[in-house]
Motif scaffolding. Structure first.
Motif, short mmCIF file in Angstrom:
data_model
loop_
_atom_site.label_atom_id
_atom_site.label_comp_id
_atom_site.label_asym_id
_atom_site.label_seq_id
_atom_site.Cartn_x
_atom_site.Cartn_y
_atom_site.Cartn_z
N THR A 121 0.83 -1.20 0.00
CA THR A 121 0.00 0.00 0.00
C THR A 121 0.87 1.25 0.00
N SER A 122 1.98 1.20 0.72
CA SER A 122 2.92 2.32 0.71
C SER A 122 3.41 2.60 -0.70
N SER A 123 3.74 1.55 -1.44
CA SER A 123 4.22 1.73 -2.81
C SER A 123 3.13 2.33 -3.70
N LEU A 124 1.87 1.95 -3.46
CA LEU A 124 0.76 2.50 -4.25
C LEU A 124 0.58 3.98 -3.96
N LEU A 125 0.69 4.36 -2.68
CA LEU A 125 0.52 5.77 -2.32
C LEU A 125 1.68 6.62 -2.83
N LEU A 126 2.86 6.02 -2.95
CA LEU A 126 3.98 6.75 -3.54
C LEU A 126 3.74 6.95 -5.04
N ASP A 127 3.05 6.01 -5.68
CA ASP A 127 2.58 6.24 -7.05
C ASP A 127 1.68 7.47 -7.10
N VAL A 128 0.76 7.53 -6.13
CA VAL A 128 -0.25 8.59 -6.10
C VAL A 128 0.38 9.97 -5.95
N LEU A 129 1.54 10.04 -5.30
CA LEU A 129 2.22 11.33 -5.14
C LEU A 129 2.53 12.01 -6.47
N SER A 130 2.53 11.24 -7.55
CA SER A 130 2.84 11.83 -8.86
C SER A 130 1.76 12.80 -9.33
N VAL A 131 0.59 12.79 -8.68
CA VAL A 131 -0.44 13.77 -9.08
C VAL A 131 -0.01 15.19 -8.68
N PHE A 132 0.96 15.29 -7.77
CA PHE A 132 1.43 16.59 -7.33
C PHE A 132 2.68 17.04 -8.09
N GLY A 133 3.20 16.18 -8.92
CA GLY A 133 4.42 16.52 -9.65
C GLY A 133 5.38 15.35 -9.66
N GLU A 134 6.57 15.58 -10.16
CA GLU A 134 7.57 14.52 -10.29
C GLU A 134 8.00 14.03 -8.92
N LEU A 135 8.15 12.71 -8.77
CA LEU A 135 8.58 12.13 -7.50
C LEU A 135 10.04 12.45 -7.24
N SER A 136 10.36 12.63 -5.95
CA SER A 136 11.76 12.80 -5.57
C SER A 136 12.48 11.47 -5.76
N GLU A 137 13.78 11.53 -5.92
CA GLU A 137 14.56 10.30 -6.09
C GLU A 137 14.41 9.39 -4.88
N GLU A 138 14.34 10.00 -3.68
CA GLU A 138 14.17 9.19 -2.47
C GLU A 138 12.87 8.40 -2.51
N ASN A 139 11.79 9.05 -2.92
CA ASN A 139 10.51 8.34 -2.95
C ASN A 139 10.44 7.31 -4.07
N ILE A 140 11.17 7.55 -5.15
CA ILE A 140 11.26 6.53 -6.21
C ILE A 140 11.92 5.27 -5.65
N GLN A 141 12.99 5.48 -4.86
CA GLN A 141 13.69 4.34 -4.28
C GLN A 141 12.85 3.65 -3.20
N HIS A 142 12.13 4.44 -2.39
CA HIS A 142 11.24 3.85 -1.39
C HIS A 142 10.17 3.00 -2.06
N ARG A 143 9.62 3.51 -3.14
CA ARG A 143 8.56 2.78 -3.85
C ARG A 143 9.09 1.46 -4.41
N LYS A 144 10.26 1.53 -5.01
CA LYS A 144 10.85 0.33 -5.61
C LYS A 144 11.13 -0.73 -4.54
N TYR A 145 11.70 -0.28 -3.42
CA TYR A 145 12.03 -1.20 -2.34
C TYR A 145 10.77 -1.80 -1.71
N ALA A 146 9.77 -0.95 -1.45
CA ALA A 146 8.53 -1.42 -0.82
C ALA A 146 7.83 -2.46 -1.69
N ARG A 147 7.80 -2.21 -2.99
CA ARG A 147 7.12 -3.14 -3.90
C ARG A 147 7.89 -4.45 -4.00
N TRP A 148 9.21 -4.32 -4.03
CA TRP A 148 10.03 -5.53 -4.08
C TRP A 148 9.86 -6.35 -2.80
#
Length: 300
Positions: free
Chosen positions: A113-140
């Motif tokens: 769910t954390s990875s899905l919500l980090l996807d959702v952050l893209s509605v506000f603009g480009e994701l930070s590199e940190e959140n891209i890495q958090h999303r990748k790790y959480a999904r993995w």
């Protein structure tokens, strides 16, 4: 209304929206907004897709009117902070459980769910590199632990075994139904905002108090330096809030603040307000300190 097959990629975001309708409508709103924006890019011409998108738009308009007095809806910076704080709180809860070797269905769902919500952050603009890495790790992590438990294997805790270029597999169409989780249920032992009120949370410890996260616009969780594992920046399992300084910096006379400085200070204050919604005093203090330093010294 059935989800068109073209929109399969957003099915879990829509399910997350449905799960949060009562306990956190802000999450529901932005999950549906993300789904609509993504659906428009995928297919806005096929009749069944157009019909589905129109229904989604109607839902969003209704929610926007109902939540018109909610700053997380009326002000994007507050909404951004709300979603990011919630996503990282789920991430840190699951990370704590993982590093402690407590593998169970709810921590898997928290990661995913954390990875899905980090996807959702893209509605506000480009994701930070940190959140891209958090999303990748959480999904993995969600996929890895799910597969281990499914196969009767014991997962390795922490950031072990992930190749540098390895991408997590998506859960199949059954999603978390394969884990035996009710989509409208709670995360037993999870963060307070994630669990339903009628559950007993005593059996599984929740996240450590004072977790710090979203300490500023586009930032990673605050606290000790993160562990760099194969270029994936993993936040430690818990973060201590920053100490309040013994003395506040004296206001300097003649400080000339730019419009950008005022905007940044406002953002820090709104991030602090959002953190307080989750009773995260540490993060609120950090952001208020940043705002105060900016306003009194002209520097971040």
């Amino acid at each position: 209304m059935a989800l068109p097959v073209q929109f399969r990629i957003i099915q879990h975001h829509l399910r997350t929206a449905q799960e949060h309708e009562k306990r956190d409508p802000v999450v529901t709103y932005y999950c549906r907004l993300y789904a609509m924006q993504t659906g428009m890019k995928l297919d806005s011409k096929t009749p069944e897709c157009r019909k589905f998108l129109v229904k989604l738009m109607d839902q969003l308009e209704t929610m926007k009117k109902e939540l018109s007095d909610n700053e997380s809806i009326s002000q994007e910076v507050v909404g951004n902070a709300h979603i990011e704080n919630y996503a990282l709180k789920l991430f840190l809860y699951a990370d704590n459980e993982d590093r402690a070797g407590r593998f169970h269905k709810n921590m898997i769902k928290s990661f995913y769910t954390s990875s899905l919500l980090l996807d959702v952050l893209s509605v506000f603009g480009e994701l930070s590199e940190e959140n891209i890495q958090h999303r990748k790790y959480a999904r993995w992590k969600a996929t890895y632990i799910h597969n281990c438990l499914k196969n009767g294997e014991t997962p390795q805790p922490g950031p072990i075994g992930m190749g540098e270029d390895e991408e997590a597999d998506e859960f199949g169409a059954e999603g978390f139904s394969g884990l035996g989780l009710s989509h409208g249920g709670s995360f037993r032992g999870g963060p307070p905002s994630q669990a339903s009120e009628d559950q007993d949370h005593s059996s599984v410890p929740g996240p450590a108090p004072g977790i710090g996260f979203a300490s500023g616009p586009g930032s990673a969780p605050s606290g000790p330096p993160t562990t760099n594992y194969n270029n994936i920046h993993i936040p430690p399992g818990a973060h201590a809030p920053a100490n309040t300084p013994a003395e506040l910096p004296p206001p300097a006379g003649g400080i000339q603040l730019s419009p950008e400085d005022f905007t940044k200070a406002q953002k820090y204050c709104k991030y602090a307000g959002s953190a307080l919604q989750y009773e995260d005093v540490g993060t609120a203090i950090q952001n208020l300190q940043k705002a105060l330093k900016l306003l009194t010294t002209g520097k971040e």
